[in-house]
Design a protein around this motif. Structure first.
Motif, PDB file in Angstrom:
ATOM      1  N   GLN A 109       0.832  -1.200   0.000  1.00  0.00           N
ATOM      2  CA  GLN A 109       0.000   0.000   0.000  1.00  0.00           C
ATOM      3  C   GLN A 109       0.866   1.248   0.000  1.00  0.00           C
ATOM      4  O   GLN A 109       2.065   1.189   0.219  1.00  0.00           O
ATOM      5  CB  GLN A 109      -0.993  -0.006   1.148  1.00  0.00           C
ATOM      6  N   ASP A 110       0.225   2.375  -0.274  1.00  0.00           N
ATOM      7  CA  ASP A 110       0.903   3.681  -0.356  1.00  0.00           C
ATOM      8  C   ASP A 110       1.910   3.701  -1.509  1.00  0.00           C
ATOM      9  O   ASP A 110       3.061   4.096  -1.337  1.00  0.00           O
ATOM     10  CB  ASP A 110       1.601   4.033   0.972  1.00  0.00           C
ATOM     11  N   HIS A 142      -5.888   6.553  -0.975  1.00  0.00           N
ATOM     12  CA  HIS A 142      -5.347   5.327  -0.397  1.00  0.00           C
ATOM     13  C   HIS A 142      -5.200   4.291  -1.495  1.00  0.00           C
ATOM     14  O   HIS A 142      -6.176   3.976  -2.185  1.00  0.00           O
ATOM     15  CB  HIS A 142      -6.323   4.817   0.680  1.00  0.00           C
ATOM     16  N   TYR A 167     -10.810   3.818   8.898  1.00  0.00           N
ATOM     17  CA  TYR A 167      -9.403   4.170   8.668  1.00  0.00           C
ATOM     18  C   TYR A 167      -9.203   5.638   8.284  1.00  0.00           C
ATOM     19  O   TYR A 167      -8.069   6.091   8.195  1.00  0.00           O
ATOM     20  CB  TYR A 167      -8.823   3.278   7.545  1.00  0.00           C
ATOM     21  N   PHE A 168     -10.294   6.356   8.016  1.00  0.00           N
ATOM     22  CA  PHE A 168     -10.161   7.680   7.383  1.00  0.00           C
ATOM     23  C   PHE A 168     -10.526   8.839   8.317  1.00  0.00           C
ATOM     24  O   PHE A 168     -11.680   8.899   8.786  1.00  0.00           O
ATOM     25  CB  PHE A 168     -11.091   7.792   6.158  1.00  0.00           C
ATOM     26  N   CYS A 178     -14.572   3.797  -2.895  1.00  0.00           N
ATOM     27  CA  CYS A 178     -13.478   2.872  -3.216  1.00  0.00           C
ATOM     28  C   CYS A 178     -13.714   2.282  -4.594  1.00  0.00           C
ATOM     29  O   CYS A 178     -14.833   1.913  -4.942  1.00  0.00           O
ATOM     30  CB  CYS A 178     -13.433   1.739  -2.197  1.00  0.00           C
ATOM     31  N   CYS A 267      -8.137   1.761  -5.140  1.00  0.00           N
ATOM     32  CA  CYS A 267      -7.832   3.132  -4.715  1.00  0.00           C
ATOM     33  C   CYS A 267      -9.082   3.700  -4.046  1.00  0.00           C
ATOM     34  O   CYS A 267     -10.192   3.511  -4.558  1.00  0.00           O
ATOM     35  CB  CYS A 267      -7.441   3.978  -5.930  1.00  0.00           C
ATOM     36  N   HIS A 268      -8.888   4.368  -2.928  1.00  0.00           N
ATOM     37  CA  HIS A 268      -9.983   5.134  -2.319  1.00  0.00           C
ATOM     38  C   HIS A 268      -9.840   6.575  -2.771  1.00  0.00           C
ATOM     39  O   HIS A 268      -8.758   7.154  -2.687  1.00  0.00           O
ATOM     40  CB  HIS A 268      -9.903   5.094  -0.793  1.00  0.00           C
ATOM     41  N   THR A 291      -1.670   3.486  13.260  1.00  0.00           N
ATOM     42  CA  THR A 291      -1.119   4.114  12.050  1.00  0.00           C
ATOM     43  C   THR A 291       0.112   4.954  12.408  1.00  0.00           C
ATOM     44  O   THR A 291       1.129   4.933  11.705  1.00  0.00           O
ATOM     45  CB  THR A 291      -2.189   5.014  11.381  1.00  0.00           C
ATOM     46  N   TRP A 311      -2.326  11.176   6.318  1.00  0.00           N
ATOM     47  CA  TRP A 311      -3.249  11.194   5.178  1.00  0.00           C
ATOM     48  C   TRP A 311      -2.921  12.309   4.205  1.00  0.00           C
ATOM     49  O   TRP A 311      -3.093  12.141   2.989  1.00  0.00           O
ATOM     50  CB  TRP A 311      -4.700  11.259   5.673  1.00  0.00           C
ATOM     51  N   ARG A 314      -0.398  11.054   1.899  1.00  0.00           N
ATOM     52  CA  ARG A 314      -0.908  10.073   0.925  1.00  0.00           C
ATOM     53  C   ARG A 314      -1.691  10.736  -0.211  1.00  0.00           C
ATOM     54  O   ARG A 314      -1.706  10.228  -1.329  1.00  0.00           O
ATOM     55  CB  ARG A 314      -1.866   9.102   1.619  1.00  0.00           C
TER      56      ARG A 314
END
Ligand code: AKG
Length: 327
Positions: A109-110, A142, A167-168, A178, A267-268, A291, A311, A314
């Motif tokens: 991820q990322d 994300h 998570y957000f 998403c 991807c979000h 996190t 965030w 990201r």
């Protein structure tokens, strides 16, 4: 147009347009979760409003997916290095033996700084659907490739039922979506996505690590309480099919009973007009702490960094105007 009329009615003091004088066609006014004038048909808008997800068949070509797969393999072997990428290994496989390359990796991820993989997030075919949910100003928030391994017998390849909004630290939820694309045929045998249709109309719930005997992968939090009687839909999809879903939709994925790796790229996205929120004192505090622990490992223990900063690092603008969420 419908939005503007709603605003005028609000200013006039009634709060709700009165039926007798409303000139809004039902199709333009009735949907909460998608934007008027978007690419979706009435039927698709109605379906998403009711269920919280929408599958678009054959949206991403096989050639593009093969390119992303090849890149993923190079990231796993270390041939390609992406600044800031997080490579996660399966809790059971990583413990039991030394497994080289992609075979111990459950997720990367990322990868927003990788020019090849990031093409997925900028794909105009995907963005025209994303825009239906976020509106025209869009940030990629994300990025993930999920490589669900053959289950080693401990059921660790399952992904517990969860809501991504956990998570957000940004809102509103209805302007987040998403996009999840199958990189090969996914069905119940290799652990396709499972969704609880309609759960997107509920609240964000408390999440924790489930108590699974074989262990749980890092960051795989699950919803504490959801009704086991809620109908479930297994999303069986072909390579290139893409599902768009709401961040409050409860979903997860089953065990991979095959010998192959089940891959998906996702991807979000959020509207850049979204805003960051403070999660202190909320159910999201546990994921914020975890996190930050990972971020400190990545950037060095003494770094002063907040959940929002993670965030902000990201977020990347992919279309339209920048905003608070992505500059
Ligand atoms: O691809 C999967 O198995 C589930 C992915 C997912 O729900 C997530 O990472 O939030």
């Amino acid at each position: 147009m419908a939005d503007r009329l709603q605003t005028v009615f609000r200013h006039l003091g009634s709060g709700r347009p009165q039926q007798a004088i409303s000139t809004i066609p039902v199709s333009a006014a009735a949907y909460q979760y998608s934007q008027p004038g978007c690419i979706l048909s009435d039927e698709q808008r109605r379906f998403y409003d009711k269920n919280g997800f929408l599958v678009i068949k054959n949206l991403v070509s096989g050639d593009k997916i093969d390119k992303y797969k090849e890149r993923f393999q190079k990231v796993c072997t270390g041939e390609v290095k992406i600044p800031g990428v997080i490579i996660m290994r399966d809790v059971a496989i990583a413990k039991s033996e030394f497994v080289p390359g992609e075979h111990a990796v459950t997720k990367i991820q990322d990868w927003m700084l990788d020019p090849v993989l990031f093409e997925y997030c900028c794909d105009p075919e995907i963005l025209k659907y994303v825009e239906a949910f976020t509106g025209p100003d869009i940030a990629a928030m994300h990025t993930m490739i999920i490589n669900k391994p053959p289950d080693p017998g401990l059921k660790t390849s399952r992904h517990p039922m969860h809501q991504d909004l956990h998570y957000f630290p940004f809102r509103p939820a209805d302007r987040i979506v998403c996009s999840w694309t199958a990189m090969e045929k996914v069905d119940r045998s290799n652990g396709c996505l499972v969704v609880l249709p309609g759960s997107h109309t509920g609240e964000l719930k408390q999440h924790d690590y489930p108590e699974w005997e074989g262990g749980v992968n890092k960051m795989y939090h699950g919803v504490r309480d959801y009704s086991p009687d809620h109908p479930r839909v297994h999303l069986e999809m072909e390579k290139g099919d893409t599902v768009f879903f709401h961040p409050i939709l409860i979903h997860g994925s089953g065990m991979n009973r095959t010998k192959g790796f089940r891959k998906a790229i996702s991807c979000h996205y959020a509207s850049t007009q979204c805003h960051y929120i403070d999660v202190e004192g909320t159910t999201q505090e546990n994921i914020s702490d975890e996190t930050l622990e990972i971020a400190r490992k990545k950037f060095g223990g003494n770094i002063k960094i907040s959940f929002k900063d993670v965030w902000r690092l990201r977020a990347r603008l992919v279309k339209g105007q920048p905003g608070e969420i992505a500059e």
